[in-house]
Design a protein around this motif. Sequence first.
Motif, PDB file in Angstrom:
ATOM      1  N   GLY A  62     -15.169   8.831  14.641  1.00  0.00           N
ATOM      2  CA  GLY A  62     -14.078   8.083  14.023  1.00  0.00           C
ATOM      3  C   GLY A  62     -13.687   7.025  15.354  1.00  0.00           C
ATOM      4  N   VAL A  63     -13.664   7.213  16.291  1.00  0.00           N
ATOM      5  CA  VAL A  63     -13.269   6.516  17.626  1.00  0.00           C
ATOM      6  C   VAL A  63     -14.381   5.363  17.747  1.00  0.00           C
ATOM      7  N   GLY A  64     -15.670   6.015  17.773  1.00  0.00           N
ATOM      8  CA  GLY A  64     -16.814   4.998  17.903  1.00  0.00           C
ATOM      9  C   GLY A  64     -16.929   4.137  16.804  1.00  0.00           C
ATOM     10  N   THR A 220      -0.217 -11.043  13.389  1.00  0.00           N
ATOM     11  CA  THR A 220       1.310 -11.673  12.426  1.00  0.00           C
ATOM     12  C   THR A 220       1.207 -11.676  10.971  1.00  0.00           C
ATOM     13  N   ASP A 221      -0.004 -11.065  10.493  1.00  0.00           N
ATOM     14  CA  ASP A 221      -0.174 -11.178   9.068  1.00  0.00           C
ATOM     15  C   ASP A 221       0.511  -9.730   8.409  1.00  0.00           C
ATOM     16  N   ARG A 222       1.765  -9.688   8.386  1.00  0.00           N
ATOM     17  CA  ARG A 222       2.457  -8.378   8.100  1.00  0.00           C
ATOM     18  C   ARG A 222       1.898  -7.899   6.655  1.00  0.00           C
ATOM     19  N   ILE A 223       1.893  -8.824   5.692  1.00  0.00           N
ATOM     20  CA  ILE A 223       1.435  -8.516   4.480  1.00  0.00           C
ATOM     21  C   ILE A 223       0.094  -7.807   4.584  1.00  0.00           C
ATOM     22  N   TYR A 224      -0.682  -8.203   5.175  1.00  0.00           N
ATOM     23  CA  TYR A 224      -2.114  -7.917   5.127  1.00  0.00           C
ATOM     24  C   TYR A 224      -2.209  -6.516   5.959  1.00  0.00           C
ATOM     25  N   LEU A 225      -1.669  -6.326   7.163  1.00  0.00           N
ATOM     26  CA  LEU A 225      -1.565  -5.058   7.814  1.00  0.00           C
ATOM     27  C   LEU A 225      -0.697  -4.132   7.057  1.00  0.00           C
ATOM     28  N   GLY A 226       0.471  -4.437   6.406  1.00  0.00           N
ATOM     29  CA  GLY A 226       0.958  -3.367   5.380  1.00  0.00           C
ATOM     30  C   GLY A 226       0.166  -2.695   4.441  1.00  0.00           C
ATOM     31  N   PHE A 227      -0.760  -3.448   3.908  1.00  0.00           N
ATOM     32  CA  PHE A 227      -1.819  -3.032   3.240  1.00  0.00           C
ATOM     33  C   PHE A 227      -2.800  -2.207   3.968  1.00  0.00           C
ATOM     34  N   VAL A 228      -3.326  -2.698   5.002  1.00  0.00           N
ATOM     35  CA  VAL A 228      -4.326  -1.812   5.710  1.00  0.00           C
ATOM     36  C   VAL A 228      -3.628  -0.497   6.139  1.00  0.00           C
ATOM     37  N   ALA A 229      -2.129  -0.452   6.502  1.00  0.00           N
ATOM     38  CA  ALA A 229      -1.597   0.753   6.839  1.00  0.00           C
ATOM     39  C   ALA A 229      -1.614   1.711   5.503  1.00  0.00           C
ATOM     40  N   LEU A 230      -1.404   1.259   4.388  1.00  0.00           N
ATOM     41  CA  LEU A 230      -1.514   2.090   3.310  1.00  0.00           C
ATOM     42  C   LEU A 230      -2.703   2.752   3.094  1.00  0.00           C
ATOM     43  N   ASN A 231      -3.844   1.959   3.304  1.00  0.00           N
ATOM     44  CA  ASN A 231      -5.257   2.436   3.159  1.00  0.00           C
ATOM     45  C   ASN A 231      -5.372   3.560   4.169  1.00  0.00           C
ATOM     46  N   LEU A 232      -5.005   3.206   5.435  1.00  0.00           N
ATOM     47  CA  LEU A 232      -4.900   4.226   6.390  1.00  0.00           C
ATOM     48  C   LEU A 232      -4.423   5.691   6.133  1.00  0.00           C
ATOM     49  N   LEU A 233      -3.301   5.648   5.597  1.00  0.00           N
ATOM     50  CA  LEU A 233      -2.649   6.936   5.019  1.00  0.00           C
ATOM     51  C   LEU A 233      -3.619   7.498   3.815  1.00  0.00           C
ATOM     52  N   SER A 234      -4.077   6.973   2.813  1.00  0.00           N
ATOM     53  CA  SER A 234      -4.934   7.309   1.752  1.00  0.00           C
ATOM     54  C   SER A 234      -6.058   7.686   2.358  1.00  0.00           C
ATOM     55  N   ALA A 235      -6.816   7.040   3.348  1.00  0.00           N
ATOM     56  CA  ALA A 235      -7.885   7.610   4.012  1.00  0.00           C
ATOM     57  C   ALA A 235      -7.765   9.021   4.924  1.00  0.00           C
ATOM     58  N   LEU A 236      -6.633   8.981   5.393  1.00  0.00           N
ATOM     59  CA  LEU A 236      -6.260  10.268   6.167  1.00  0.00           C
ATOM     60  C   LEU A 236      -6.462  11.656   4.833  1.00  0.00           C
ATOM     61  N   VAL A 237      -5.879  11.360   3.833  1.00  0.00           N
ATOM     62  CA  VAL A 237      -6.271  12.327   2.885  1.00  0.00           C
ATOM     63  C   VAL A 237      -7.200  12.592   2.218  1.00  0.00           C
ATOM     64  N   LEU A 353     -11.254  -0.812  10.108  1.00  0.00           N
ATOM     65  CA  LEU A 353     -10.799  -0.015  11.278  1.00  0.00           C
ATOM     66  C   LEU A 353      -9.685   0.950  10.934  1.00  0.00           C
ATOM     67  N   SER A 354      -9.190   0.550   9.594  1.00  0.00           N
ATOM     68  CA  SER A 354      -8.118   1.799   8.933  1.00  0.00           C
ATOM     69  C   SER A 354      -8.937   2.830   8.719  1.00  0.00           C
ATOM     70  N   TRP A 355     -10.129   2.764   8.219  1.00  0.00           N
ATOM     71  CA  TRP A 355     -10.938   3.973   8.016  1.00  0.00           C
ATOM     72  C   TRP A 355     -11.486   4.707   9.357  1.00  0.00           C
ATOM     73  N   GLN A 356     -11.874   3.821  10.266  1.00  0.00           N
ATOM     74  CA  GLN A 356     -12.295   4.583  11.505  1.00  0.00           C
ATOM     75  C   GLN A 356     -11.211   5.505  12.163  1.00  0.00           C
ATOM     76  N   VAL A 357     -10.063   4.705  12.397  1.00  0.00           N
ATOM     77  CA  VAL A 357      -8.844   5.465  12.881  1.00  0.00           C
ATOM     78  C   VAL A 357      -8.678   6.811  11.917  1.00  0.00           C
ATOM     79  N   ALA A 358      -8.774   6.570  10.821  1.00  0.00           N
ATOM     80  CA  ALA A 358      -8.498   7.911   9.967  1.00  0.00           C
ATOM     81  C   ALA A 358      -9.588   8.860  10.017  1.00  0.00           C
ATOM     82  N   GLY A 359     -11.135   8.349  10.249  1.00  0.00           N
ATOM     83  CA  GLY A 359     -11.928   9.133  10.443  1.00  0.00           C
ATOM     84  C   GLY A 359     -11.746   9.811  11.983  1.00  0.00           C
ATOM     85  N   ALA A 360     -11.038   9.306  13.110  1.00  0.00           N
ATOM     86  CA  ALA A 360     -10.723   9.913  14.105  1.00  0.00           C
ATOM     87  C   ALA A 360      -9.529  10.918  14.148  1.00  0.00           C
ATOM     88  N   VAL A 361      -8.842  10.474  13.395  1.00  0.00           N
ATOM     89  CA  VAL A 361      -7.356  11.326  13.427  1.00  0.00           C
ATOM     90  C   VAL A 361      -7.568  12.608  12.213  1.00  0.00           C
TER      91      VAL A 361
END
Length: 443
Positions: A62-64, A220-237, A353-361
């Motif tokens: 995941g880090v790679g 600085t695109d908070r709306i997009y980053l918020g959407f990415v953060a939600l995908n990160l949580l879903s990907a962890l599951v 990147l949200s998928w890869q962070v999830a893949g690492a974590v």
Amino acid sequence: MRTVRGWFRETTGGLPATFWYLWAGTLINRLGSFVLIFLAIYLTQERGFSELQAGLVLGLWGVGGAVGTTVGGTLTDRWGRRPTLLTAHVGAASMMLALGFARPLWAVATGALLLGLFAEAARPAFGAMMIDVVPERDRLRAFSLNYWAINLGFASAAVLAGFAAEVDYLLLFVIDAATTLTTALVIFVKVRETRQPSVSVPASLGGAAVPKSALRTILTDRIYLGFVALNLLSALVFLQHISMLPIAMGEDGLSTSTYGSVIALNGVLIVVGQLFVPRLIRGRSRSHVLALAALVMGVGFGLTAFAEAAWFYGLTVLIWTLGEMLNSPSNSTLIAELSPAELRGRYQGVFSLSWQVAGAVAPVLGGLVRQEAGNVTLWLGCAVIGAVVAAVHLLSGPARERRAVALRPRAVPPVEPATTLVPPAPQAAEAAATAPTEPSTTR
């Protein structure tokens, strides 16, 4: 019969030739995607590593991948989609073979790290190229068709890999490398560069500022980053199905071929039903669809806490797959509408990147929770995360849709109309001229 033919034409007709070459490459690649499915079992049962060591190796993959998507996104915008795809696929095939022959833990860990880097560097380029060649009006069905190909290959690979692993685990790595190289060959022979000239417009029109301001624009695109953060949580599951699920099934006395058959249900259900999803969700609120998807996925993984027999595990897979089917096309079209055309590769890279962070974590966190708090806590925790993600989607959805509407009227700087090198290019050129703020899926 006419109804079936009409539905088939409506689902597959009118898409550009480049899309179908990319689609074919995806299918070939996924038909041989053996390694990641069984990597956790390979590390623990074949190589004798502990659950924690296996989790760390998967985490390094995941880090790679995180590094790969970041670099791949930048190269996609600056170097081009095609050369990035070719380099990533050839590198991934090489690292696949290296990982198969690696023996010490440090060599396995290094191989997983580099494999993740090359394999995931292709994601931003592939997503950007899909958006380049497919007009906005056709993207929902194009993404669904591509996701269908991914899962047709995955379903076949899961079953075949289970039997191949019982013959020789090295066979998994060899076949995976061969199909990755075949995909690279399809891209080399049939796919031309699709990056628009507007990516590097003259300095007088502000083109020179794009690379310098790209990172700031995204951060600085908070709306997009918020959407990415939600995908990160879903990907962890979601990624627990390739890290902790095979280990849990193994502890219940189920074989690798049984795990392969159970997880193949995921691909089978998507193959059977995914092509009907666009019609099902067309015209519905994307926020509601994404919230429902997160809730269903959480329920499916949560029920794994009570599974002991193969049929029960299979039932949980079918449930969370329904959530995955709803999530994927809505995710892809929304990313496309929230991303500026000149930063398409980088925006794709951030989402990947949200998928890869999830893949690492995910494997490390899943292994830690399972080891310290138990199997039941892990899966019920997944259900809680799913419910939280669903609630936040409902709250944040209106702001995302307003942003998508606000971005839609913007046009590429008034230079010459974008000239693409895509074979049947009228639609791609039209999309570049009228829909400048867009991007894309995987799983």
